[in-house]
Every structure is written in C-alpha cells, then in structure tokens.
Design an enzyme around this catalytic site. Sequence first.
Site, mmCIF file in Angstrom:
data_model
loop_
_atom_site.group_PDB
_atom_site.id
_atom_site.type_symbol
_atom_site.label_atom_id
_atom_site.label_comp_id
_atom_site.label_asym_id
_atom_site.label_seq_id
_atom_site.Cartn_x
_atom_site.Cartn_y
_atom_site.Cartn_z
ATOM 1 N N PRO A 17 -11.725 7.870 81.548
ATOM 2 C CA PRO A 17 -12.265 7.205 80.357
ATOM 3 C C PRO A 17 -11.112 6.618 79.573
ATOM 4 C CG PRO A 17 -12.297 9.603 80.066
ATOM 5 C CD PRO A 17 -11.794 9.338 81.459
ATOM 6 N N GLN A 71 -19.191 9.354 78.710
ATOM 7 C CA GLN A 71 -18.531 10.397 77.918
ATOM 8 C C GLN A 71 -18.966 10.356 76.455
ATOM 9 O OE1 GLN A 71 -14.321 10.412 76.573
ATOM 10 N NE2 GLN A 71 -14.071 12.132 77.967
ATOM 11 N N CYS A 101 -9.408 14.548 73.322
ATOM 12 C CA CYS A 101 -8.798 13.376 72.678
ATOM 13 C C CYS A 101 -7.958 13.818 71.471
ATOM 14 C CB CYS A 101 -9.889 12.407 72.224
ATOM 15 S SG CYS A 101 -9.198 10.985 71.363
ATOM 16 N N LYS A 140 -14.095 17.211 79.750
ATOM 17 C CA LYS A 140 -12.703 16.788 79.936
ATOM 18 C C LYS A 140 -11.882 17.361 78.789
ATOM 19 C CE LYS A 140 -9.735 12.713 80.535
ATOM 20 N NZ LYS A 140 -9.091 12.381 79.261
ATOM 21 N N ASN A 201 -5.490 15.519 86.014
ATOM 22 C CA ASN A 201 -5.200 14.230 85.368
ATOM 23 C C ASN A 201 -3.842 14.275 84.673
ATOM 24 O OD1 ASN A 201 -6.004 12.930 82.215
ATOM 25 N ND2 ASN A 201 -5.787 11.593 83.983
ATOM 26 N N GLY A 202 -3.161 13.144 84.756
ATOM 27 C CA GLY A 202 -1.921 12.975 84.007
ATOM 28 C C GLY A 202 -0.791 12.399 84.826
ATOM 29 N N ASP A 203 -0.409 11.157 84.502
ATOM 30 C CA ASP A 203 0.797 10.513 85.036
ATOM 31 C C ASP A 203 0.728 10.116 86.510
ATOM 32 O OD1 ASP A 203 1.785 11.030 82.513
ATOM 33 O OD2 ASP A 203 2.913 12.800 83.124
ATOM 34 N N GLY A 225 -5.699 6.985 84.794
ATOM 35 C CA GLY A 225 -5.965 6.178 83.607
ATOM 36 C C GLY A 225 -5.056 4.971 83.533
ATOM 37 N N ARG A 226 -3.917 5.137 82.866
ATOM 38 C CA ARG A 226 -3.062 3.987 82.562
ATOM 39 C C ARG A 226 -2.637 3.205 83.794
ATOM 40 N NH1 ARG A 226 0.761 7.661 79.023
ATOM 41 N NH2 ARG A 226 0.089 9.027 80.699
HETATM 42 C C1 LIG Z 1 -5.848 3.482 75.887
HETATM 43 C C2 LIG Z 1 -6.333 4.850 76.222
HETATM 44 C C3 LIG Z 1 -7.631 5.205 75.907
HETATM 45 C C4 LIG Z 1 -8.127 6.484 76.230
HETATM 46 N N1 LIG Z 1 -9.423 6.802 75.949
HETATM 47 C C5 LIG Z 1 -9.921 8.014 76.307
HETATM 48 C C6 LIG Z 1 -11.290 8.341 76.084
HETATM 49 O O1 LIG Z 1 -12.079 7.532 75.584
HETATM 50 N N2 LIG Z 1 -11.709 9.576 76.469
HETATM 51 C C7 LIG Z 1 -10.877 10.495 77.047
HETATM 52 O O2 LIG Z 1 -11.319 11.596 77.385
HETATM 53 N N3 LIG Z 1 -9.582 10.197 77.282
HETATM 54 C C8 LIG Z 1 -9.098 8.993 76.929
HETATM 55 N N4 LIG Z 1 -7.792 8.676 77.219
HETATM 56 C C9 LIG Z 1 -6.996 9.630 78.003
HETATM 57 C C10 LIG Z 1 -7.089 9.278 79.497
HETATM 58 O O3 LIG Z 1 -8.391 9.408 79.969
HETATM 59 C C11 LIG Z 1 -6.155 10.181 80.336
HETATM 60 O O4 LIG Z 1 -6.516 11.512 80.118
HETATM 61 C C12 LIG Z 1 -4.681 9.997 79.955
HETATM 62 O O5 LIG Z 1 -4.358 8.637 79.793
HETATM 63 C C13 LIG Z 1 -3.759 10.615 81.011
HETATM 64 O O6 LIG Z 1 -3.978 10.022 82.263
HETATM 65 P P1 LIG Z 1 -2.975 8.867 82.851
HETATM 66 O O7 LIG Z 1 -1.590 9.418 82.796
HETATM 67 O O8 LIG Z 1 -3.468 8.644 84.242
HETATM 68 O O9 LIG Z 1 -3.142 7.682 81.965
HETATM 69 C C14 LIG Z 1 -7.282 7.434 76.877
HETATM 70 C C15 LIG Z 1 -5.970 7.063 77.174
HETATM 71 C C16 LIG Z 1 -5.490 5.804 76.867
HETATM 72 C C17 LIG Z 1 -4.084 5.445 77.245
#
Ligand SMILES: Cc1cc2nc3c(=O)[nH]c(=O)nc-3n(C[C@H](O)[C@H](O)[C@H](O)COP(=O)(O)O)c2cc1C
Length: 309
Positions: A17, A71, A101, A140, A201-203, A225-226
């Site tokens: 998300p 979500q 969050c 989550k 999840n993460g990085d 995510g990113r």
């Molecule tokens: C721009 C942005 C928006 C996000 N929005 C949500 C969200 O709406 N709900 C949520 O549970 N996490 C949200 N996250 C967290 C991501 O889902 C994820 O847990 C976090 O970025 C780590 O994963 P990554 O390293 O693959 O990015 C957001 C992260 C970013 C960077």
Amino acid sequence: MFSIDEILFESPLVLAPLAGYSDLPFRLLCRRFGAGLVFSEMISCHGLVYRQKKTLHMLASSLEEQPLAIQLFGADPVMMGEAAAILNEFSPTFIDINMGCPVRKVTRRGAGSALMKDISLAEKILSAVIANSKVPVTVKTRAGVDSQNITAPEFARMCEDTGASAITIHGRTWAQGFSGKADWNIVRKVKKAVNIPVIGNGDIETYDQGVSRIEETGCNGIMIGRAALGNPWVFQKEGRPEHLEDILPAVRQHLQLMEEHLDTVRVLAYIRNHTGRYFRDFPGSSRLRKSIHDCESFPILKNLINSLE
Ligand SMILES: Cc1cc2nc3c(=O)[nH]c(=O)nc-3n(C[C@H](O)[C@H](O)[C@H](O)COP(=O)(O)O)c2cc1C
C-alpha cells in the site's frame, strides 16, 4: 505456493500500500507485470462511513486487478466495523488494517503505528472489522514502537488469535519512520511465532532479493513498495530492462491506464510524477524528467512519451 485462506497467488511478491501511488492504474500495471497480490492506498474509516467523495474515489477497482487487499485505517472500533461493512459493497479479496503507519496525521488520532502501543485497542479494532467483513481480514504492522519495544511476535499472535488471516511485518520500528534499515530477523521471529501466513516487508529492491528473504526467514510473501515506483519489472526475475526503448512500452501502458481511469486534467501533476519515475539512470534522463515535469497537459505528455524511441 503462497496463499491466504485458500486464495492462491501466482507469485509471492506483493505490491505494498502506497498512499498517493497505489491507485487502480498502478495496481493493474503491477498485476500485469507479475505481482501476486496488490494493496490499495490506506482508506480512512471516517471518510468511508461519511461517504466522502474523495474517499469513494480512492475505492475505484476492477476485477482484473484481483486479488486485491483494500487497506483501512482508523482508531475507533465501531467506525472501523462500519467501514468494513461498507467495504463489502466493493468486493475486495481481503480487507487489511493499517497498524503501522508512522505519519503524525494518522498516529495522533491513535491509528496506524500508535496501535502497537495499545494492543487491546488493536484487538478490538480487528474483532470489529472481522465481525463485519465478508472477506478474510489481514493486518500490516511494524517491528514495534522502538528498538526497546520489539513487540511484533506477540502482536502477531494477538492478530492470529483474534482471527486475522495473514500479517505483514515491515521490519522497521515506529521510531525509525523510514530511516535506517528494515530488520528481517524480526520477520523470521514472527514467522516462528504464528501459523498464519507472514508477508515480510522493507527495503527489497529486486525479485532475487525477495526470493532470498523468503529462503532466509521462511516468510510466505514479500511486499515491495518504493522499489516498484517507475519499476513494475521488480515483480519479474529479469528486472528492469537496460535500454530506454524497452522501458517505453510499460510507460505507455501506464499512461493508457491512467487515461482510462483518472481525471487527467485534475491529476496531471500526479501523472507527471508517476511518469517521471521511469526515467532514472539513462543518458539524458534528467533533461527528459524536466521535459515531463514541464508538460502542461496530458495530451502533450502523451505526445512526448510517444515521440521517444
Ligand atoms: C509514499 C509512501 C506511501 C505509503 N503509504 C502506505 C499506506 O497507505 N499504508 C501502509 O500500510 N503503508 C504505507 N507505506 C509503507 C509501505 O507500504 C512499506 O511498508 C514501506 O515503504 C517499506 O517497504 P519498501 O522498503 O519496499 O518501500 C507507504 C510508504 C511510502 C514510501
């Protein structure tokens, strides 16, 4: 094969998300590129219960993108239950609850990460959502509040005991926000602590990294995510193509999906933002990103992308 409540996914890689990014066009694109499951942006339970236009807009969905987790976030069990009941009309595959969050706008009302501090409130919210949902409910969350309070294993056990069908663990604490590194040891510990599927999840930046994390931690799925922004190839083993000409069909497909599903006048800045993200690390890419940023209308942007080769 990775499944939640007997719903089977084609891939263990999941689109996270991402508020402000994971809307219908981007989710469709990521599914087409191989994501096994996609998550919506977080949806406010208040916005849903009061049927606010902006919130209902965020619920645009299509059958093609399923399996889809929508979500919800909020801190009031009654409102969260009502919101879950309304979500049934939108037929998601899962309802996910945001308990991770760290953004102040969310936590100061007791939602998101703040729920890790109040496990009994988190339990009430989860119970209320499950009682009102026609579909499996997932959660989550993060490793814990801070490095002194790594509570994810007991939090995950509470979720399982209350009836959650799966749990996603972002290996950072609330205190960390998005700084530092995700700790994947905590994903391993959570996996040992519960019997429901665990999504780590993460990085994660590549498909192979995701597969290695599954092997190392035993988790069932990997959420990205990113690294998916401007890069739906992250869901494929081969990864992002090297040459600009091989990137362009995906950008055009994304633009087409945005044209079909969004108000291209109202959200032009948003469309430029998504589009610009495809053009990193190519010769001349900073000039190209500037040209994208300067496009004054959707047709001009589309012409620009169509003129590239
Ligand atoms: C721009 C942005 C928006 C996000 N929005 C949500 C969200 O709406 N709900 C949520 O549970 N996490 C949200 N996250 C967290 C991501 O889902 C994820 O847990 C976090 O970025 C780590 O994963 P990554 O390293 O693959 O990015 C957001 C992260 C970013 C960077």
